[in-house]
Write a protein that holds these residues in place. Structure first.
Motif, mmCIF file in Angstrom:
data_model
loop_
_atom_site.group_PDB
_atom_site.id
_atom_site.type_symbol
_atom_site.label_atom_id
_atom_site.label_comp_id
_atom_site.label_asym_id
_atom_site.label_seq_id
_atom_site.Cartn_x
_atom_site.Cartn_y
_atom_site.Cartn_z
ATOM 1 N N ARG A 1 -3.461 21.323 -5.580
ATOM 2 C CA ARG A 1 -4.832 21.400 -4.475
ATOM 3 C C ARG A 1 -5.617 20.314 -4.688
ATOM 4 O O ARG A 1 -6.379 19.719 -3.886
ATOM 5 C CB ARG A 1 -5.377 22.643 -4.510
ATOM 6 C CG ARG A 1 -4.656 23.851 -3.792
ATOM 7 C CD ARG A 1 -5.248 25.029 -3.917
ATOM 8 N NE ARG A 1 -4.752 26.153 -2.895
ATOM 9 C CZ ARG A 1 -4.946 27.356 -3.037
ATOM 10 N NH1 ARG A 1 -5.818 27.912 -3.995
ATOM 11 N NH2 ARG A 1 -4.370 28.403 -2.115
ATOM 12 N N ASN A 2 -6.182 20.084 -6.079
ATOM 13 C CA ASN A 2 -6.939 18.899 -6.345
ATOM 14 C C ASN A 2 -6.364 17.793 -6.035
ATOM 15 O O ASN A 2 -6.970 16.823 -5.386
ATOM 16 C CB ASN A 2 -7.332 19.139 -7.659
ATOM 17 C CG ASN A 2 -8.496 20.029 -7.942
ATOM 18 O OD1 ASN A 2 -9.345 19.915 -7.131
ATOM 19 N ND2 ASN A 2 -8.601 20.575 -9.086
ATOM 20 N N LEU A 3 -5.041 17.470 -6.538
ATOM 21 C CA LEU A 3 -4.209 16.382 -6.178
ATOM 22 C C LEU A 3 -4.323 15.951 -4.442
ATOM 23 O O LEU A 3 -4.421 14.806 -4.358
ATOM 24 C CB LEU A 3 -2.911 16.270 -6.509
ATOM 25 C CG LEU A 3 -2.552 16.036 -7.967
ATOM 26 C CD1 LEU A 3 -0.867 16.018 -8.383
ATOM 27 C CD2 LEU A 3 -3.051 14.559 -8.302
ATOM 28 N N ILE A 4 -4.070 16.839 -3.761
ATOM 29 C CA ILE A 4 -4.110 16.620 -2.426
ATOM 30 C C ILE A 4 -5.426 16.658 -2.117
ATOM 31 O O ILE A 4 -5.827 15.407 -1.167
ATOM 32 C CB ILE A 4 -3.416 17.938 -1.692
ATOM 33 C CG1 ILE A 4 -2.036 18.236 -1.946
ATOM 34 C CG2 ILE A 4 -3.843 17.796 0.019
ATOM 35 C CD1 ILE A 4 -1.400 19.471 -1.685
ATOM 36 N N ALA A 5 -6.485 17.028 -2.435
ATOM 37 C CA ALA A 5 -7.741 17.061 -2.224
ATOM 38 C C ALA A 5 -8.545 15.550 -2.604
ATOM 39 O O ALA A 5 -9.036 15.000 -1.882
ATOM 40 C CB ALA A 5 -8.633 17.880 -2.750
ATOM 41 N N PHE A 6 -7.968 14.794 -3.620
ATOM 42 C CA PHE A 6 -8.157 13.461 -4.089
ATOM 43 C C PHE A 6 -7.874 12.392 -2.708
ATOM 44 O O PHE A 6 -8.613 11.612 -2.326
ATOM 45 C CB PHE A 6 -7.648 12.969 -5.232
ATOM 46 C CG PHE A 6 -8.161 13.630 -6.425
ATOM 47 C CD1 PHE A 6 -9.350 12.870 -6.745
ATOM 48 C CD2 PHE A 6 -7.393 14.274 -7.523
ATOM 49 C CE1 PHE A 6 -10.073 13.459 -7.868
ATOM 50 C CE2 PHE A 6 -8.033 14.516 -8.567
ATOM 51 C CZ PHE A 6 -9.376 14.277 -8.713
ATOM 52 N N GLY A 7 -6.605 12.827 -2.192
ATOM 53 C CA GLY A 7 -6.317 12.009 -0.988
ATOM 54 C C GLY A 7 -7.101 12.219 0.276
ATOM 55 O O GLY A 7 -6.685 11.256 1.272
ATOM 56 N N LYS A 8 -7.749 13.379 0.401
ATOM 57 C CA LYS A 8 -8.567 13.552 1.468
ATOM 58 C C LYS A 8 -9.633 13.610 1.544
ATOM 59 O O LYS A 8 -10.543 14.135 1.215
ATOM 60 C CB LYS A 8 -7.999 15.140 2.091
ATOM 61 C CG LYS A 8 -7.052 15.485 3.005
ATOM 62 C CD LYS A 8 -7.095 16.760 3.461
ATOM 63 C CE LYS A 8 -7.275 17.830 2.354
ATOM 64 N NZ LYS A 8 -6.908 19.298 2.745
ATOM 65 N N THR A 9 -10.251 12.163 1.869
ATOM 66 C CA THR A 9 -11.778 11.871 1.940
ATOM 67 C C THR A 9 -12.317 12.192 3.401
ATOM 68 O O THR A 9 -11.395 11.763 4.410
ATOM 69 C CB THR A 9 -11.993 10.372 1.497
ATOM 70 O OG1 THR A 9 -10.692 9.610 1.518
ATOM 71 C CG2 THR A 9 -12.834 10.675 0.316
ATOM 72 N N PRO A 10 -13.208 12.934 3.879
ATOM 73 C CA PRO A 10 -13.582 13.137 5.105
ATOM 74 C C PRO A 10 -14.062 11.681 5.842
ATOM 75 O O PRO A 10 -14.392 10.812 5.074
ATOM 76 C CB PRO A 10 -14.880 13.773 5.089
ATOM 77 C CG PRO A 10 -15.053 14.279 3.405
ATOM 78 C CD PRO A 10 -14.130 13.516 2.742
ATOM 79 N N ASP A 11 -13.745 11.879 6.865
ATOM 80 C CA ASP A 11 -14.279 10.530 7.908
ATOM 81 C C ASP A 11 -15.842 10.190 7.742
ATOM 82 O O ASP A 11 -16.740 11.107 7.857
ATOM 83 C CB ASP A 11 -13.861 10.928 9.174
ATOM 84 C CG ASP A 11 -14.528 9.782 10.243
ATOM 85 O OD1 ASP A 11 -14.793 8.689 9.859
ATOM 86 O OD2 ASP A 11 -14.225 9.940 11.459
#
Ligand SMILES: [Zn+2]
Ligand SMILES: [Zn+2]
Length: 176
Positions: A128-138
């Motif tokens: 989940r953290n790995l995925i979260a690294f790639g997901k920066t909010p607009d």
């Protein structure tokens, strides 16, 4: 699969049940109740507040925004007990990354040492953290998550004010 009515994280095991809704844990349940109270707020006030926070300085490091919700995930095990959580942080992107990094290292060292949940949940939280690294909010628009968090901030203030008002009323001499 059920997902948390507050933070939308998928609930793999356990969770809290509140009537029809399900939450990750008590914290999310509490927040979910707050967002119900938030339906009494004026949409214009909420919008102005969201705009102010999003464009404002980071509440954590006081650096420049945009400020949004950055969720990190962690897990730790003590003897046979394992505890895991999703941790939404209202901050700038740098602070968000810092917390994700911190929780990754934290989980990597402390997650595994419980059977069976430590072994099962540590890879889940790390992923989940790995995925979260790639997901920066607009950076241009406040995310729905930010809207929800700030709405419940306002709702908490509302509830606190109402309680305060009720208290000071009952404390007035001659009112009974
Ligand atoms: Zn949740
Ligand atoms: Zn910051």
């Amino acid at each position: 699969m059920a997902s948390c009515a507050y933070c939308n994280t998928r609930i793999l095991f356990g969770g809290k049940r509140d009537g029809e809704r399900r939450y990750c844990n008590e914290k999310c349940q509490h927040q979910g109740r707050l967002s119900e109270a938030a339906s009494q707020l004026s949409p214009a006030d909420v919008k102005a507040y969201i705009f102010r926070v999003h464009k404002g300085n980071c509440p954590r490091c006081d650096g420049p925004g945009p400020v949004d919700v950055h969720t990190s995930y962690r897990v730790y095990s003590v003897v046979m007990m394992t505890s895991w959580s999703s941790r939404p942080l209202v901050a700038c992107a740098r602070c968000g990354t810092k917390q994700k990094l911190g929780d990754t290292v934290f989980s990597l060292f402390l997650g595994w040492w419980g059977l069976p949940w430590g072994i099962l949940m540590t890879p889940v939280q790390l992923t989940r953290n790995l995925i979260a690294f790639g997901k920066t909010p607009d950076p241009e628009t406040p995310s729905p998550a930010l809207e929800q968090v700030l709405r419940s901030h306002l709702a908490a203030q509302l509830i606190a004010n109402q309680q305060q008002a009720a208290l000071s009323q009952s404390a007035q001499p001659g009112s009974r």
